[in-house]
Design an enzyme around this catalytic site. Structure first.
Site: not given
Ligand SMILES: [Zn+2]
Length: 702
Positions: A355, A392, A521
């Site tokens: 990500d 984002e 994350h």
């Protein structure tokens, strides 16, 4: 700008006097030849090299490393032959300046966090540029208070605490990740009067309960923390100081909402690993938590309050920071004003291998494939735009600001195609508006799967249970989505399609190949984890580049646009019938759903009729396509949703209490949730009006 003109000319010259074998301008290629050439380009070695570059440093939005990532993407776009620009915005975002969480009572219980993310071996974990785990959009604050455990921090969890006579006002609430967006947890903590909020990763969610933790397996290790934004993006994504307008660097400050008045979270909030949360949870007393609040830590979870007291010290460094979107464009040869937009973000909380790196790399490979076709003399009929969004992670900043800046031109955009965490394993999945669900299935039939056969076959064989809307009920129309085919999900929020679909009414898709992703994350979402657990051979990167690129090609060259409004109408009718069932349980005498249902059925009939048109000439094709494009746009509510006017789509919005998951026909369903009879009636009327308008647009082209 000069630079772009030069790039254009060079590309044109190359085509005209092109190297031997290149087809001259205008010579038709068959679709099959184009597909074959495109599919031959995505290369695992190139993808691996690109991911290595992109994950070489932490690159949080606005940092020098983030700018470098933007420049790398821009260079790759240019090499592919795209007219490329880097677009800067200035957005209000925070970095962590000081973050500490300490247990101060009872005596004998010690915790000083957040402790660093460390495992027995990981080649990147000692990088000094890794920012301390924190929450984007959290306020600063110094809070010391007793702790209360509130499960997932859902509305029903806070209500349950009320029933149990546990008051969270003035307390530090600890909740676990899962089921809803963390910003919804923060929103509810604020509504219920909490003084501070700790969000931790329970091993039940993505840790040892699921399997071996990293580095032995892919799951979250004891010290792994999930960073993330708690911004109220379900009310307003993008820069909270510029609702509806672009945060351009030169924007006069008078046109910005002062940050103190912007809609931002008010409760100091920070994330924790389970290792740091354990001493807090273990020493809470008070009532035993309800059975389904129990996580995977080896003791009985209790509610509190106390006797554990925690001190949270959060100093956030807020500023207007530059972010950099990268936009690469190939002009269309027949319908240049019609855009096919395809995007993925490039900013990351830390290294961002999955990500967003896995998506960025797949997009770069798709762009390289398009570049190969350009070199062979092909020109797309429509304009193709690839976008690498910035910011984002802080709340869809780069995509939202760009969408707001270009709202007028975007009116002719035929589709927005999204990726984000594109590869974390081997399981293909897709979400789309109903008009593009069949399109997604068709595209995947043209791409080979690393498992053998086509992506479609592998996807179908995986046979996961359909995530269908609840369509039980005795409707008059058989629900088409229930045909025995692979399910395509609905679009909620949490990625960059939000401004395009839910603000501007552009038909959108989102694709990913997922797996056992326990490092979301955290600092461990890095190249080492990716190579071992996500995609060792970069075969799924190649697959995603191909699927993404085929989506772009289909939209760029289709004579008649591939929307299926018959299915859209039928799905909407199913949503309406479900809502009707809920209304019958909520109200003694529910409002009539007949008009809305009839409008949805009319929309489905008009969609069916329009799909049977065989356009005879270019002007007819143009007219039909305009109607097809405008039908999605017609689903926008002129005044937006109640209380959140930026969200204008009448069929899909992020759930206010789920945040990521789609709420369907949100105006109606949320009015029912609020027990608001008049609101339900009003929202049914508004829905009926947009459906009638959309049907009318299609009917004029039967
Ligand atoms: Zn992402």
């Amino acid at each position: 700008m000069k630079h772009f003109i030069l790039a254009c000319l060079c590309a044109a010259l190359l085509v005209v006097s092109g190297p031997g074998g290149a087809a001259p301008v205008g010579e038709p290629h068959t679709q099959a030849e184009l597909d074959k050439l495109f599919l031959s380009v995505p290369n695992p070695k190139v993808a691996e090299e690109d991911l290595r570059v992109l994950t070489s440093a932490p690159h949080i939005a606005g940092s020098p490393e983030d700018k470098k990532a933007a420049e790398f993407v821009a260079q790759k776009f240019r090499e592919a032959g795209l007219e490329t620009e880097i677009v800067e915005y200035k957005v209000w975002i925070n970095y962590p300046s000081e973050v500490s969480v300490d247990v101060v009572a009872p005596p004998g219980v010690k915790m000083h966090g957040p402790r660093p993310e460390r495992v027995s071996s990981d080649p990147y974990q000692d990088d000094p540029r890794i920012a301390v785990p924190y929450c984007g959009s959290s306020p600063s604050g110094d809070v010391e208070a007793e702790v209360v455990y509130a499960n997932y921090g859902r509305l029903e969890d806070f209500k349950r605490l009320e029933q149990m006579k546990v008051d969270v006002r003035g307390k530090i609430v600890i909740v676990r990740y899962g089921t809803n967006y963390r910003g919804v947890k923060a929103y509810l903590a604020q509504q219920f009067g909490a003084a501070g909020l700790l969000i931790y990763s329970d091993p039940l969610e993505d840790g040892y309960f699921k399997g071996e933790p990293y580095p032995r397996g892919p799951w979250r290790p004891a010290t792994g923390v999930q960073r993330g934004s708690i911004g109220y993006s379900f009310n307003l994504p993008g820069d909270p100081t510029t609702p509806g307008i672009a945060s351009l660097p030169g924007l006069p400050s008078a046109q910005r909402t002062p940050p103190q008045q912007a809609e931002m979270p008010k409760v100091p909030t920070t994330p924790l690993s389970w290792a740091d949360a354990e001493p807090i949870l273990k020493h809470l007393t008070g009532a035993e938590s309800p059975r389904d609040w129990q996580g995977a830590l080896p003791f009985t979870y209790r509610i509190g309050p106390g006797p554990v007291r925690v001190r949270m010290h959060l100093k956030q460094d807020y500023a207007y920071r530059s972010i950099w979107d990268v936009i690469g464009r190939v002009s269309g040869s027949v319908y240049p004003e019609e855009w096919v937009l395809a995007g993925n973000h490039h900013d990351a909380w830390v290294f961002g291998a999955v990500d967003p790196g896995s998506g960025t790399v797949a997009m770069l490979e798709a762009a390289r494939g398009i570049g190969r076709l350009l070199k062979a003399g092909w020109r797309p009929k429509r304009t193709i735009i690839f976008a690498a969004w910035d910011g984002e992670e802080h709340g869809l900043m780069g995509s939202t600001e760009w969408a707001e800046q270009h709202a007028a031109e975007l009116d002719r955009t035929v589709a927005y195609l999204n990726m984000d965490s594109a590869v974390s394993g081997p399981n293909f999945g897709a979400s789309a508006v109903p008009s593009l669900k069949q399109f997604m299935r068709e595209v995947t039939k043209s791409v080979p799967s690393p498992k053998g056969g086509t992506v479609y076959q592998a996807w179908r064989a995986a046979g996961e249970n359909p995530q269908q809307p609840d369509v039980t009920g005795s409707g008059r129309i058989p629900v088409v989505q229930l045909r025995a085919d692979v399910p395509v999900g609905d679009l909620g929020s949490g990625s960059d399609y939000t401004p395009f679909l839910q603000h501007l009414g552009i038909a959108s898709t989102d694709i990913a190949s997922s797996g056992s992703y326990g490092v979301y994350h955290s600092a461990f979402d890095d190249m080492a984890w990716f190579k071992r657990f996500a995609d060792p051979d970069f075969a799924y990167e190649q697959e995603m580049a191909r699927v993404f690129g085929m989506e772009v090609l289909r939209f760029a060259d289709a004579d008649q646009l591939p929307y299926d409004y018959e299915n859209y109408g039928k799905e909407i009718a199913a949503y309406i019938r479900t809502a009707q069932g809920r209304a019958e349980k909520t109200f003694a005498k529910p409002p009539s759903f007949a008009a809305a249902l009839e409008a949805a059925e009319r929309f489905a009939r008009a969609g069916s009729a329009v799909s049977e048109i065989q356009a005879k000439d270019a002007s007819e094709i143009t007219a039909v396509n305009r109607a097809l494009r405008e039908a999605e746009r017609a689903l926008l509510l002129p005044r937006g949703l109640p209380g959140r006017p930026w969200f204008r789509h009448a069929i899909y919005a992020p759930g206010r209490y789920t945040g990521y998951m789609a709420t369907v026909i949100p105006g109606v369903n949320e009015a029912i949730d609020a027990n608001d009879y008049q609101g339900t009636e009003q929202q049914l009327a508004a829905l009926t009006a947009v459906l009638a308008r959309a049907a009318g647009i299609l009917e004029r082209h039967r």
